[in-house]
Structures are given as structure tokens and as C-alpha cells.
Design an enzyme around this catalytic site. Structure first.
Site, PDB file in Angstrom:
ATOM      1  CB  SER A 171     -38.150   4.186  17.190  1.00 31.90           C
ATOM      2  OG  SER A 171     -38.857   4.937  16.238  1.00 31.90           O
ATOM      3  CB  SER A 227     -40.697   7.006  18.421  1.00 35.42           C
ATOM      4  OG  SER A 227     -40.628   5.591  18.531  1.00 35.42           O
ATOM      5  CE  LYS A 263     -41.193   4.254  21.835  1.00 38.24           C
ATOM      6  NZ  LYS A 263     -40.651   3.882  20.503  1.00 38.24           N
TER       7      LYS A 263
END
Length: 472
Positions: free
Chosen positions: A178, A154, A79
Site C-alpha cells: 500500500s 491503500s 495517511k
């Protein structure tokens, strides 16, 4: 078996036995990225050249009899809010569009030491403040099962990239859900560890008191293998826990006979889309067939968790972003800027009451753990909506705010600091994945991997793959 149909654990075994080459795996991932990522928007930065260089070096080491660790030769995505040395790290933002760290986050460093090959940095909701990964700067992440649907967030890029076979595992971060949300929406497995179990050093924060870093992959075994390499104390992180880690892989095959599964009937199975309700109920029946016992538990104050979570997850990000928000407001996407501005309007008393509620809720769960070993509930109450949707219909045709609705179940572990694992447990009539959430005691991630693996041993939801169309 096609290379990209291999689980991470299978690929690692094949690499060790010299049946599969790290170079072949990286080439296969890069081919998938080239074919499908223009449409899915999972990556912000692809490290094609460096990944191939590392793959060749990994192969040479294996041929010489050297193995770095559990992930030797395994393609991994990170990420884009984790620092990676000499790689652009944007946090999905325009504010950090040109930031190139000169160091690795602790998790990045530990993965590298275990032999992982970094494929690149994955798309995400801007600064991790949102649940859709509809990013105005780098494109909206789309769901591999249906590109017209969202990938959640997210860590949407992480979830979609694993589901689409662009990497064999990915790292996400989880504050309010997330990791678990995109894992559920994209049909993969993902762990939110106990707060403090994994170092946050080198991770761009969202809300300090809830942020965690965890693995996302196809199976509980894959996640356990990744987690084995980076869990544990880090002196560079002031909230890192000095709790000992375990051999997470050694406990995967334990029987779940006699396992006590807690459910909160007036909350866990209230306000759900029907396919989600049915899939999780059927999963509980599978556990009963394996010898587990379902125990109904009353958590008296559970209904206040969404309000408390939104309060904390508004105030803390606004504190971190205060300077940038004043100096560069137009560099934020409209949705994130609005959330940050709203966070500055909260009263200190509201924030402190939310923190007091956290203590109360955790105490209630810890008391309940005297009667049960884990809790199981849906991961979120609905399946993937259309890309760009800000509202969702859960029942009775009533539209609800997406952000609040999406956190209905993930907020409980986020507030209490408990570990939780998303496991795929079915599909809705449109073929979109459904996930269930297994919640455990503090620092008992081994139990979650065991419970998840037992379910995956007798079901096939995690084995299914989306049918992808080549980008135009």
C-alpha cells in the site's frame, strides 16, 4: 524554480539558507490543494489554519537561529490511519468518522519533533483494505497524471498528493503493497521498511503481522531524509525491533559499481504488460552501465506468495474488525465488508499453512542474499486503470481480479518482512507512470536508498510532473 517543483531535500536546504520561507511553502501547498483537490480527492481533512500557525512559528524560530530537525518547515501529509493529536482520524471509514485522538502516533510525534508541518490527513482505501483508494465515504482518489485513472492504494491519497505538489512528502502504510503501489502508479518514490523497523504505535491496523509505516516523496533522497527522522525502536510497539538505525543520507552517493542485482526470470518478467516489462528491463541496463551485475536466481517456492498473502491479509483484518462488523455492518463500504466477511470463513489450518509458507519463502530469499545484494522487479504488472475498475487486463485480453493481480510482486516483501523501495522507471504510451521495486536484506534500508538514488542520478523519470487542470 517554482516552489512546488522543489524536492523535499531542496526545499529543506533553501529553508536552512533562508531562501525559502516555511510560510511560502505552506501557502503554495494550500493553494494547490484548493485548486486541484476537489477533483483528485487526496485529502480527507485539511489542517489549513494550524499549518499556517506552525509555519509562522517555524519561520520565527529559524530567524532566531533555532532549527528543530531535518524537516524544519517542510509540509507533510499523513495517511488518515495515523493518529494525530486533536485531528480527526477516520482511517477512510464511516465507523471512525468522528474519532479525534488525544495523542500522536509515534511516527506523527517524531515527524513533529523534526520540524515537519502537517498539512492534513490523506484519503485512503477504507481501513487500508484494498488497492484502489476508491473510497465510498470520502471519494475515489484520482491520479494526477490522468484523473480518469485510479491512484492505487491503500495509500492513494499520499501518492497522489505528493505527485500533485500538495505536500513535499507524505506518510503511507504498507501491508500488502500500500506504499509501493500508489508510489508506482503516481510516479513517485516510496519505501516499505523492514517489518519492525518503524513503530506502528498509534496506527489503525490492517494485518498486524505485515503492517509497516513508511515515507513517500519524489526522490530516494527525500524518502531517506524523512525516514531518518522516525525509524527506530519504540517501546510502545510490542513488535518494534531493537535494531540500530543508520545515517541514511550519508550513504546515498556511494557507487553501485560491483552491485549484485538479483532477478528471478521465471517470475519477475512473467505476466506483465509490455511497457512495464520493457521499462524495468531498461532500468536494469542502466544499472549495468553503472557497473552493477545482473544475477539470475531461482526462488523455488515464489509462485505461492499471492495465495498466502491474501489468506493472512484476510484473516487478520477480520479479527480486528469482528465486533464492528457485527454491530455496524452497514457502515462499511460494500467491497471492504465483503472482504471482512470472507476472512471469517477461512480455516485456522489455512492461516497456519500460509504462515508456514512465509517462513519457507523468507528462508529462500535469505539464502539467495548470499549471492546478491538486492533484487529488482516490477512493482506491479500493469499501469493505472480506470477509476472504479474491479478487473484488469494484463495480457492476452483476459480480465483478472484487480486485488490479486496488483499484489503479484509486492507480496514478496510483505510476506518475508523485507524492505523494498519503489522508484519511478518510465511511462507507458498513455503517459502513465511505471515503477520498479528494489528489495533488500532485513534492516538494510540504507542500501535501497543508495541503489535508488544512483538510478535517479542518471535518469529523469522522477523529475517529471503531471500537468494538472484546475477543478471546476
Amino acid at each position: 524554480m517554482e516552489l512546488m517543483d522543489l524536492t523535499l531535500a531542496q526545499a529543506a536546504q533553501n529553508i536552512q539558507n533562508k531562501k525559502v520561507s516555511p510560510v511560502e511553502l505552506v501557502q503554495a501547498c494550500l493553494q494547490r490543494i484548493e485548486q486541484y483537490d476537489d477533483q483528485l480527492k487526496t485529502f480527507i481533512t485539511v489542517q489549513a489554519e494550524s499549518a499556517m500557525q506552525v509555519a509562522k512559528a517555524s519561520e520565527a524560530m529559524l530567524m532566531a537561529g533555532h532549527k528543530l530537525g531535518l524537516l524544519h518547515g517542510i509540509p507533510i501529509g499523513l495517511k488518515d490511519n495515523l493518529a494525530v493529536n486533536e485531528c480527526r482520524t477516520t482511517a477512510g471509514s464511516k465507523v471512525l468518522a468522528n474519532w479525534v485522538p488525544n495523542y500522536d502516533a509515534t511516527v506523527s510525534a517524531r515527524l513533529r519533533s523534526a520540524g515537519a508541518i502537517f498539512m492534513g490527513k490523506l484519503n485512503m482505501h477504507e481501513f487500508a483494505w484494498g488497492g484502489t483508494s476508491d473510497n465510498p465515504h470520502y471519494g475515489a482518489v484520482r491520479n494526477p497524471w490522468n484523473p480518469s485513472r485510479f491512484a492505487a492504494g491503500s495509500s492513494g491519497g499520499s501518492g497522489a498528493a505528493v505527485a500533485a505538489g500538495m505536500c513535499l512528502g507524505a506518510i503511507g502504510t504498507d501491508t500488502g503493497g500500500s506504499i509501493r503501489l500508489p508510489a508506482a502508479i503516481n510516479g513517485i518514490t516510496g519505501l516499505r521498511p523492514t517489518y519492525g523497523r518503524v513503530s506502528n504505535h498509534g496506527v489503525i491496523p490492517l494485518a498486524w503481522s505485515m503492517d509497516t509505516v513508511g515515507p513517500m516523496a519524489r526522490t530516494a533522497e527525500d524518502c531517506a531524509m524523512m525516514f531518518q527522522t522516525f525509524a527506530g525502536y519504540d517501546r510502545n510497539d510490542p513488535v518494534s525491533a531493537r535494531a540500530s538505525t543508520e545515517d541514511y543520507l550519508a550513504q546515498l552517493s556511494r557507487s553501485v559499481k560491483g552491485l549484485r542485482i538479483g532477478v528471478v526470470p521465471n517470475y519477475f518478467f512473467h505476466h506483465l504488460q509490455q511497457p512495464v516489462h520493457d521499462a524495468v528491463k531498461q532500468a536494469l541496463q542502466v544499472y549495468e552501465s553503472l557497473g552493477a551485475e545482473i544475477v539470475e536466481v531461482d526462488i523455488k517456492n515464489i509462485h505461492g506468495n499471492i495465495s498466502a498473502q491474501l489468506t493472512i491479509e484476510s484473516a487478520e483484518p477480520s479479527t480486528y474488525h469482528q465486533r464492528w462488523l457485527r454491530e455496524r455492518p452497514n457502515d462499511y463500504g460494500e467491497d471492504v465488508r465483503l472482504l471482512l466477511e470472507m476472512g471469517e470463513m477461512l480455516l485456522a489450518t489455512q492461516y497456519l499453512q500460509a504462515q508456514r509458507y512465509r517462513s519457507l519463502l523468507k528462508a529462500e530469499f535469505m539464502d539467495a542474499f548470499r549471492k546478491v545484494d538486492v533484487f529488482i522487479c516490477p512493482t506491479l504488472p500493469f499501469t493505472a486503470t480506470e477509476v472504479g475498475a474491479m478487473k484488469v487486463v494484463i495480457e492476452n485480453g483476459i480480465e483478472e481480479d484487480m486485488l490479486a493481480a496488483i499484489m503479484q510482486f509486492t507480496g514478496v516483501p510483505s510476506l518475508t518482512g523485507l524492505p523494498s523501495l519503489n522508484v519511478p522507471c518510465g511511462f507507458d504510451p498513455d503517459g502513465m507512470p511505471i515503477g520498479m521495486q528494489i528489495i533488500g536484506k532485513p534492516f538494510d534500508e540504507a542500501k535501497l536508498f543508495n541503489v535508488g538514488a544512483a538510478y535517479q542520478e542518471v535518469t529523469d523519470h522522477h523529475r517529471r510532473r503531471p500537468e494538472l487542470e484546475v477543478s471546476a
